[in-house]
Design a protein around this motif. Structure first.
Motif, PDB file in Angstrom:
ATOM      1  N   GLY A   6     -31.485 -20.011   9.284  1.00 35.11           N
ATOM      2  CA  GLY A   6     -31.151 -19.399   9.753  1.00 35.11           C
ATOM      3  C   GLY A   6     -32.386 -19.382  11.116  1.00 35.11           C
ATOM      4  N   ASN A   7     -33.630 -19.811  10.297  1.00 29.41           N
ATOM      5  CA  ASN A   7     -35.117 -19.911  10.980  1.00 29.41           C
ATOM      6  C   ASN A   7     -34.632 -21.615  11.596  1.00 29.41           C
ATOM      7  N   LEU A   8     -33.952 -21.845  11.212  1.00 29.59           N
ATOM      8  CA  LEU A   8     -33.520 -23.661  11.831  1.00 29.59           C
ATOM      9  C   LEU A   8     -33.337 -23.788  13.481  1.00 29.59           C
ATOM     10  N   SER A   9     -34.013 -23.586  14.287  1.00 28.39           N
ATOM     11  CA  SER A   9     -32.819 -22.925  15.660  1.00 28.39           C
ATOM     12  C   SER A   9     -33.092 -23.897  16.221  1.00 28.39           C
ATOM     13  N   SER A  10     -33.297 -25.339  16.069  1.00 31.81           N
ATOM     14  CA  SER A  10     -33.290 -26.274  17.211  1.00 31.81           C
ATOM     15  C   SER A  10     -32.009 -27.002  16.386  1.00 31.81           C
ATOM     16  N   LEU A  11     -31.591 -26.795  15.045  1.00 30.93           N
ATOM     17  CA  LEU A  11     -30.936 -27.716  14.553  1.00 30.93           C
ATOM     18  C   LEU A  11     -29.372 -27.183  15.242  1.00 30.93           C
ATOM     19  N   GLU A  12     -28.832 -28.752  15.153  1.00 32.39           N
ATOM     20  CA  GLU A  12     -27.616 -29.207  16.128  1.00 32.39           C
ATOM     21  C   GLU A  12     -27.022 -29.682  15.012  1.00 32.39           C
ATOM     22  N   GLU A  13     -26.906 -30.591  13.791  1.00 33.06           N
ATOM     23  CA  GLU A  13     -25.874 -30.801  13.011  1.00 33.06           C
ATOM     24  C   GLU A  13     -26.040 -30.171  11.799  1.00 33.06           C
ATOM     25  N   LEU A  14     -24.960 -30.087  10.913  1.00 31.55           N
ATOM     26  CA  LEU A  14     -24.918 -29.902   9.555  1.00 31.55           C
ATOM     27  C   LEU A  14     -24.032 -29.918   8.701  1.00 31.55           C
ATOM     28  N   VAL A  15     -24.383 -31.257   7.735  1.00 39.98           N
ATOM     29  CA  VAL A  15     -23.610 -31.674   6.838  1.00 39.98           C
ATOM     30  C   VAL A  15     -23.625 -31.332   5.738  1.00 39.98           C
ATOM     31  N   GLN A  31     -27.256 -17.746  12.789  1.00 40.35           N
ATOM     32  CA  GLN A  31     -28.470 -17.290  13.914  1.00 40.35           C
ATOM     33  C   GLN A  31     -28.980 -19.397  14.746  1.00 40.35           C
ATOM     34  N   LEU A  32     -27.809 -20.079  13.899  1.00 38.61           N
ATOM     35  CA  LEU A  32     -28.613 -21.471  14.364  1.00 38.61           C
ATOM     36  C   LEU A  32     -27.296 -21.487  15.311  1.00 38.61           C
ATOM     37  N   GLY A  33     -27.914 -20.845  16.889  1.00 38.97           N
ATOM     38  CA  GLY A  33     -26.797 -21.096  17.571  1.00 38.97           C
ATOM     39  C   GLY A  33     -27.061 -22.465  18.716  1.00 38.97           C
ATOM     40  N   LYS A  34     -27.821 -23.616  18.552  1.00 38.47           N
ATOM     41  CA  LYS A  34     -27.833 -24.922  18.907  1.00 38.47           C
ATOM     42  C   LYS A  34     -26.781 -25.601  18.145  1.00 38.47           C
ATOM     43  N   LEU A  35     -26.025 -24.803  17.302  1.00 44.33           N
ATOM     44  CA  LEU A  35     -25.232 -25.910  15.896  1.00 44.33           C
ATOM     45  C   LEU A  35     -24.048 -26.219  16.688  1.00 44.33           C
ATOM     46  N   VAL A  36     -24.355 -27.659  16.979  1.00 41.82           N
ATOM     47  CA  VAL A  36     -22.793 -28.828  17.752  1.00 41.82           C
ATOM     48  C   VAL A  36     -21.565 -28.763  16.989  1.00 41.82           C
ATOM     49  N   CYS A  37     -22.396 -29.116  15.366  1.00 43.48           N
ATOM     50  CA  CYS A  37     -21.209 -29.400  14.358  1.00 43.48           C
ATOM     51  C   CYS A  37     -21.635 -29.358  13.235  1.00 43.48           C
ATOM     52  N   LEU A  38     -20.590 -28.604  12.466  1.00 43.97           N
ATOM     53  CA  LEU A  38     -20.632 -28.144  11.043  1.00 43.97           C
ATOM     54  C   LEU A  38     -19.126 -29.225  10.273  1.00 43.97           C
ATOM     55  N   GLN A  39     -20.042 -30.238   9.450  1.00 46.47           N
ATOM     56  CA  GLN A  39     -19.226 -31.055   8.259  1.00 46.47           C
ATOM     57  C   GLN A  39     -19.760 -30.367   7.294  1.00 46.47           C
TER      58      GLN A  39
END
Length: 170
Positions: A6-15, A31-39
């Motif tokens: 959750g500390n990776l606040s700039s993370l946009e994609e998590l695969v 807490q990943l407020g910038k996450l755009v893609c979750l695979q």
């Protein structure tokens, strides 16, 4: 996954594809407020998502295909107001979708093919005005479709092939 993800606040994609032994996501995922893609394709041991996942309100694409142990989605997915693609193909344990899915107003693709235990769809799907493609192929337990599907203005494709329990179309 560590709670500190959750500390990776700039993370946009998590695969996390093919993490077959992954059983759960930490609550801090929200807490990943910038996450755009979750695979998370082929994460066979995961049986649900934490309620906090709804706080990932920037999600545009969620791919959970072949998560055989996944039984449901949390009601908090209603916060995914910019979500365009939700792919749950071959999630053989899914029984239903939360009523809150109707709040995912940007949803244009809903792929539920081969969700063999899926019995029904929520009436709130009538609120998915941008839904263009609904794939229900081989949802062998699906008994009925909401009558409101006929009111969706942008719906181009509904696939219900091999839905053996389907008794009638609206």
């Amino acid at each position: 996954l560590p709670e500190t993800i959750g500390n990776l606040s700039s993370l946009e994609e998590l695969v996390l594809d093919k993490c077959k032994a992954l059983e759960s996501l930490p609550q801090t995922i929200g807490q990943l407020g910038k996450l755009v893609c979750l695979q998370m394709r082929e994460c066979k041991s995961i049986d649900g998502l934490p309620e906090s996942i709804g706080d990932c309100s920037a999600l545009v694409e969620v791919g959970l295909s072949k998560c055989a142990g996944l039984k449901s989605l949390p009601a908090s997915i209603g916060k995914w107001t910019v979500l365009e693609d939700l792919i749950l193909a071959k999630c053989k344990g899914i029984l239903n979708l939360p009523e809150s899915i109707g709040q995912c107003r940007a949803l244009s693709l809903l792929d539920l093919r081969n969700c063999k235990k899926l019995e029904s769809l929520p009436d709130s799907m009538a609120q998915l005005e941008r839904l263009r493609h609904l794939d229900l192929s081989t949802c062998k337990s699906l008994k009925a479709l909401p009558s409101s599907l006929g009111d969706l203005p942008m719906l181009d494709v509904i696939s219900v092939s091999n839905c053996l329990a389907l008794e009638e179309l609206p």
